[in-house]
Design a protein around this motif. Structure first.
Motif, PDB file in Angstrom:
ATOM      1  N   ALA A 276      11.603 -10.806  18.170  1.00 36.52           N
ATOM      2  CA  ALA A 276      10.423 -11.541  17.686  1.00 36.52           C
ATOM      3  C   ALA A 276      10.178 -11.209  16.222  1.00 36.52           C
ATOM      4  O   ALA A 276       9.824 -12.094  15.432  1.00 36.52           O
TER       5      ALA A 276
ATOM      6  N   SER B 131      -7.134   3.100   0.292  1.00 41.65           N
ATOM      7  CA  SER B 131      -6.680   2.601   1.591  1.00 41.65           C
ATOM      8  C   SER B 131      -5.914   3.684   2.326  1.00 41.65           C
ATOM      9  O   SER B 131      -5.920   3.793   3.538  1.00 41.65           O
TER      10      SER B 131
ATOM     11  N   HIS C 224      10.677 -13.400  11.759  1.00 43.46           N
ATOM     12  CA  HIS C 224       9.773 -13.507  10.602  1.00 43.46           C
ATOM     13  C   HIS C 224      10.184 -12.514   9.528  1.00 43.46           C
ATOM     14  O   HIS C 224       9.500 -11.531   9.290  1.00 43.46           O
TER      15      HIS C 224
ATOM     16  N   ASN D 181       8.346 -13.056   5.181  1.00 35.23           N
ATOM     17  CA  ASN D 181       7.093 -12.471   4.681  1.00 35.23           C
ATOM     18  C   ASN D 181       6.494 -11.497   5.684  1.00 35.23           C
ATOM     19  O   ASN D 181       5.414 -11.729   6.194  1.00 35.23           O
ATOM     20  N   PRO D 182       7.199 -10.421   6.010  1.00 38.12           N
ATOM     21  CA  PRO D 182       6.621  -9.539   7.031  1.00 38.12           C
ATOM     22  C   PRO D 182       5.318  -8.906   6.541  1.00 38.12           C
ATOM     23  O   PRO D 182       5.204  -8.580   5.360  1.00 38.12           O
ATOM     24  N   SER D 183       4.371  -8.765   7.445  1.00 37.69           N
ATOM     25  CA  SER D 183       3.115  -8.120   7.078  1.00 37.69           C
ATOM     26  C   SER D 183       3.375  -6.624   6.932  1.00 37.69           C
ATOM     27  O   SER D 183       4.397  -6.116   7.391  1.00 37.69           O
ATOM     28  N   GLU D 184       2.427  -5.930   6.333  1.00 41.48           N
ATOM     29  CA  GLU D 184       2.615  -4.477   6.157  1.00 41.48           C
ATOM     30  C   GLU D 184       2.663  -3.757   7.508  1.00 41.48           C
ATOM     31  O   GLU D 184       3.396  -2.798   7.667  1.00 41.48           O
ATOM     32  N   GLU D 185       1.894  -4.252   8.480  1.00 44.74           N
ATOM     33  CA  GLU D 185       1.938  -3.639   9.811  1.00 44.74           C
ATOM     34  C   GLU D 185       3.351  -3.775  10.370  1.00 44.74           C
ATOM     35  O   GLU D 185       3.895  -2.842  10.951  1.00 44.74           O
ATOM     36  N   THR D 186       3.927  -4.964  10.193  1.00 38.09           N
ATOM     37  CA  THR D 186       5.282  -5.195  10.694  1.00 38.09           C
ATOM     38  C   THR D 186       6.261  -4.274   9.974  1.00 38.09           C
ATOM     39  O   THR D 186       7.121  -3.658  10.609  1.00 38.09           O
TER      40      THR D 186
ATOM     41  N   THR E  55       0.848  -1.187   0.000  1.00 32.37           N
ATOM     42  CA  THR E  55       0.000   0.000   0.000  1.00 32.37           C
ATOM     43  C   THR E  55       0.887   1.242   0.000  1.00 32.37           C
ATOM     44  O   THR E  55       2.075   1.184   0.357  1.00 32.37           O
TER      45      THR E  55
END
Lengths: 563, 377
Positions: free
Chosen positions: B223, B62, B227, B230-235, B32
């Protein structure tokens, strides 16, 4: 490769200038069927002139009825004619039909429509001819690469999640170490002295299996007698990390759910009901069922979900969806006319509630919600404003039943006045217009020896992630939300009716949004391809399984507990 | 030694932030605008630049749902004029939310406070005035959080005040910090504010708090580092925000030291000053009433040393003995003229007092030395 068209048992008649009388049209359709009666009889279909029913015999169900529904969409001048199977009363009840039974029944309905042909010309007395054309499906939404957030940390494709059950399980295990969960087990059968040895042994074994599993995730207390659950739970603090689990036999679990669930939900105690049979037969054999159970548990504990389907771009135009429904509970005769509302956000991590109101007077007239007075609408707007939880919210509305047009417009106008913006209003139904189609059968055919004429070149192209849809007109569309056949309701598509804005027309984007609300139920891990209902609709469906009793003030239930 | 060549988890974090910033910026689809802009912001701060052109379309829906969307966009585009008007409009949103009676307003205000303080730091770095959090808004927020029992949000406000020289009038605020309550962004904000407060006031308490926050932050980062595929966008957003704050706070300057030295340096700063301060304060109070130590720990942290020392001196007894001796000397001097008795008393008094002073100072020095050497006490 673009797949070939798939047949359905749906017919449409477009550009109808004037709608003929429904009863007369229905009779005329039957008359048409009679004209090709010989052909049908050859193929084993029975036409009963007296009862005006079409039936066929199939082993081992017995006699199955082929019913048909007519729907008129006045804005678009379209008539829908849909054929679908139903129980005849002289055979096995559809709720007991197994997957292969459903498959064979659907095949027969499609064969019936093949006999009718692609065009049906029905002569209606004092009206003229009505020409129906058979609908073929050839457009689909592929959700394979929709994105899923794993514990808010990683983001992966949907197919990756569904193919990596072990990874999800291990992540769940790792994350459970961040908090101390307490699972409180209840079982009446475990304490019952007057039962046979076999049942006792099964109960003990099932509870032991469950205990061993849960001990990996937290502390396990119990087993206490279910009858004393209120008394026992008083000794636990009502923090979110305590989860109550009831383990009973299949025949007891349903009635226990009806009677206990309201108390637990209203008191905000996360709970799960599981049958001894499920644990014994499925936990070891199907690790997906075990994961399904655990994901449901952890979804109920707090707002942050282990798995969250990332919003698709079309969802960005709204903050969430408001779902409104009349409420029928598990009582044979409802004590009151209750009205329910819930607001579901598109973003994760936000606290959501289901409200049940006892003071919104309404009636149901010809299948429509009609409010008794304007005060009721005004009050509902006020309640929705509280439920939305913000000063400005842009929303879609899902209705489980259409509303009287005037009342819907009044409601939207008043919502707009308080600062809420309504984007679209949909009426969603699984019963309004039912038909079967080849796409669902195709998946099953892959592993089946059944003979059917789906071209072999497309047979292996079809995919569980492909959701076929058909946009009938500006206002009406169908979408196949469940892509695997398991039980009777899976046979049918979801009916989508755009009620507002009046000038709006349905597009692929609308269907994709609705599909997202269906497939966001990722916690139904084992049943993912079978899930049929959008989550807000499912929650109201779930409410029908409870005894709500006499409601004298608004009931508020955290939404996560109702999944 | 350049930090790029070292292997350490702080370094790994930088590597990850750099790598993902490049991927996010260069990938046309799949991320995004919000994440792309946070990546850009990270690169800008990392390379000490003011603006950067990236290929984005601001019309993505978004993006407009994010309350700081325009602010984020303006910060990456060296657009001070738009920044000022956007800042003022967002400030109004805080006031609106604080007046709203809606249930979600509290949640939104909490979210916007943490997120807004991140932008506040950048605005102040850029010298944009007036910035987002005026004194009045800070007061209002602190009262609001006190009123609704959200005390965990108040440390953001008073530490912010400490960093920028603003004192809050709200009397009910607690200055205790439960470190375990904060997420990664919250901890990096606290770390940043304490470091700024240290620079402003040369205050050792702030420095030690800065390192405590940093320690907790690094634990949380571990933590995330697990990961990285494939980190999420929040991450990713969080990684970029934390990266920005760490660069701004100059935390990574300590990485320019050789590895061994740096660890020693961090260890010394992390462990010794708070422990030393804690011991000294116990010692000071014990001089009045005596002391007894079971172990020594920095409050609300796992940082501590096992210690067992007991030295209880009732000071009133010392004082009374001294007084009695003085009175005795005085009486003997006036009445008996007995020189021998007077001499004896004086010697006893001197020996007792001398012994006590010697014992105390020796013990103090011994403990402090052992602390410095990190030996068992």
């Amino acid at each position: 490769m673009i797949p070939e068209d798939f047949t359905t048992s749906l017919y449409t008649c477009e550009n109808v200038e004037k709608f003929p009388n429904m009863g007369v049209l229905k009779k005329s359709v039957f008359e048409f069927i009679k004209t090709i009666g010989k052909n049908l009889i050859k193929k084993g279909f029975i036409i009963n002139e007296e009862s005006k029913r079409i039936t066929f015999y199939i082993n081992p169900i017995g006699i199955v009825s082929i019913d048909y529904k007519l729907n008129y969409i006045p804005q678009d001048k379209v008539i829908l004619l849909s054929f679908y199977p139903r129980g005849s009363g002289k055979g096995l009840d559809p709720k007991n039909w197994r997957r292969d039974y459903n498959f064979n029944v659907a095949l027969r309905v499609l064969e019936f429509c093949d006999s009718l042909g692609d065009t049906i010309n029905v002569s209606v007395e004092e009206y003229g001819e009505v020409n129906f054309n058979r609908v073929y499906l050839n457009e689909y939404l592929n959700i394979r690469k929709w994105r899923v957030s794993l514990f808010g940390e990683q983001e992966v494709a949907l197919d990756y999640v569904l193919n990596n059950r072990k990874l999800i399980y291990n992540l769940l295990l790792n994350h459970s170490k961040e908090r101390i969960y307490t699972f409180v087990l209840f079982s009446h059968i475990f304490h019952e002295t007057n039962i046979d040895r076999e049942t006792r042994k099964n109960a003990q074994e099932a509870i032991e299996i469950l205990k061993q599993e849960l001990q990996k995730f937290g502390d396990v207390d119990g087993v206490y007698d279910s009858i004393n659950f209120k008394y026992v739970l008083e000794t636990y603090s009502k923090k979110n990390d305590t989860i109550v689990i009831f383990i009973e036999t299949e025949d007891v679990i349903g009635s226990m759910y009806k009677n206990f669930k309201k108390y637990l939900d209203v008191n905000r105690i996360p709970s799960q009901f599981i049958s001894i049979e499920t644990i014994l037969e499925k936990f070891r054999k199907w690790p997906g069922v075990r994961l399904n159970f655990l994901l449901e548990l952890f979804n109920k504990i707090n707002e942050s979900k282990p798995l969250f389907l990332k919003p698709i771009p079309y969802l960005y135009e709204i903050d969430g969806v408001l779902c409104l429904s009349d409420i029928k509970d598990a009582s044979i005769k409802s004590l009151q006319k209750l009205f329910g509302a819930l607001f579901m956000y598109t973003e994760p991590g936000i606290y959501e509630e289901v409200h049940i109101y006892e003071d919104i007077p309404y009636n149901i007239q010809q299948g429509q919600i009609v409010f008794e007075n304007e005060d009721g609408i005004r009050r509902l707007v006020e309640y929705v404003y509280q439920l939305g939880g913000e000063d400005t919210v842009t929303m879609d509305i899902f209705l489980t039943r259409p509303w009287k047009k005037k009342h819907l417009n009044q409601f939207i106008t008043q919502l707009m006045k308080v600062g809420y913006k309504v984007n679209r209003v949909y009426y969603l139904s699984t019963v309004r217009s039912r038909f079967v189609d080849e796409t669902l059968l195709n998946n099953l055919l892959r592993n089946s020896s059944a003979e059917y004429r789906i071209p072999s070149k497309v047979r292996y192209e079809l995919d569980d992630y492909w959701h076929y849809y058909y946009i009938v007109s500006n206002k009406v569309a169908f979408i196949r939300t469940s892509t695997q056949l398991r039980i009777y309701p899976n046979l049918f598509n979801l009916f989508v009716y755009l009620l507002w804005p009046e000038s709006g027309s349905l597009s692929k984007a609308d269907l994709e949004k609705i599909l997202w609300f269906t497939k966001k139920r990722l916690y139904r891990f084992q049943e993912f391809f079978v899930t049929k209902y959008p989550e807000p609709i499912w929650i109201f469906k779930n409410l029908r399984k409870l005894y709500l009793g006499e409601v004298d003030e608004r009931i508020r239930i955290p939404l996560r507990l109702m999944i | 030694m350049e930090y790029q060549t070292e292997i350490h988890y702080q370094h790994m974090f930088l590597d990850i932030a750099d790598r993902w910033a490049k991927i996010v910026i260069s990938t046309d689809e799949g991320y995004t605008i919000k994440t792309k802009l946070f990546a850009t912001l990270y690169i800008l701060v990392r390379n000490s630049k003011e603006s950067m052109e990236i290929n984005i379309s601001a019309s993505q829906k978004s993006f407009t749902k994010y309350p700081f969307c325009q602010l984020l966009l303006s910060l990456t585009r060296k657009d001070a004029k738009t920044l000022r008007s956007v800042v003022s409009s967002i400030r109004n949103d805080y006031y609106k939310l604080s007046k709203s009676r809606h249930s979600r307003s509290l949640d939104k205000l909490k979210y916007m406070t943490v997120e807004g303080l991140f932008f506040e730091i950048l605005l102040r770095e850029r010298g944009i005035t007036p910035s987002l959090f005026t004194e009045d808004l800070l007061e209002r927020l602190s009262e609001w959080f006190s009123k609704h029992g959200n005390h965990e949000y108040i440390p953001f406000l008073w530490t912010f005040g400490l960093a920028y020289g603003i004192s809050l009038k709200n009397e009910h605020i607690t200055k205790e910090i439960q470190w375990g309550n904060y997420n990664l962004l919250g901890l990096s904000l606290l770390s940043y504010f304490f470091f700024e407060a240290y620079k402003r006031n040369n205050d050792i308490d702030s420095l030690s708090n800065h390192y405590i926050a940093t320690k907790y932050m690094m634990d949380k980062l571990r933590a995330i580092l697990e990961h990285t595929d494939n980190p999420s966008e929040e991450t990713l957003d969080t990684v970029f925000k934390v990266g920005v704050l760490l660069h701004l706070s100059g935390y990574f300057s300590s990485l320019s030291l050789p590895n061994e030295e740096r660890i020693k340096y961090l260890d010394l700063l992390l462990r010794i000053p708070p422990l030393r301060r804690r011991f000294e304060s116990i010692m000071d109070s014990s001089l009045q009433i005596g002391f007894e130590l079971d172990n020594l720990q920095v409050p609300n942290t796992p940082i501590g040393i096992k210690i067992s020392k007991k030295f209880k001196i009732p000071l009133w007894v010392v004082a009374l003995v001294s007084l009695l001796i003085s009175i005795g000397v005085f009486i003997i001097q006036i009445t008996h003229q007995d020189f021998l008795s007077l001499q004896n008393l004086l010697i006893i008094s001197l020996v007792v007092n001398g012994y006590l002073v010697y014992k105390l100072s020796r013990l103090k020095n011994e403990v402090l030395k052992k602390l410095e050497r990190r030996e068992k006490i």
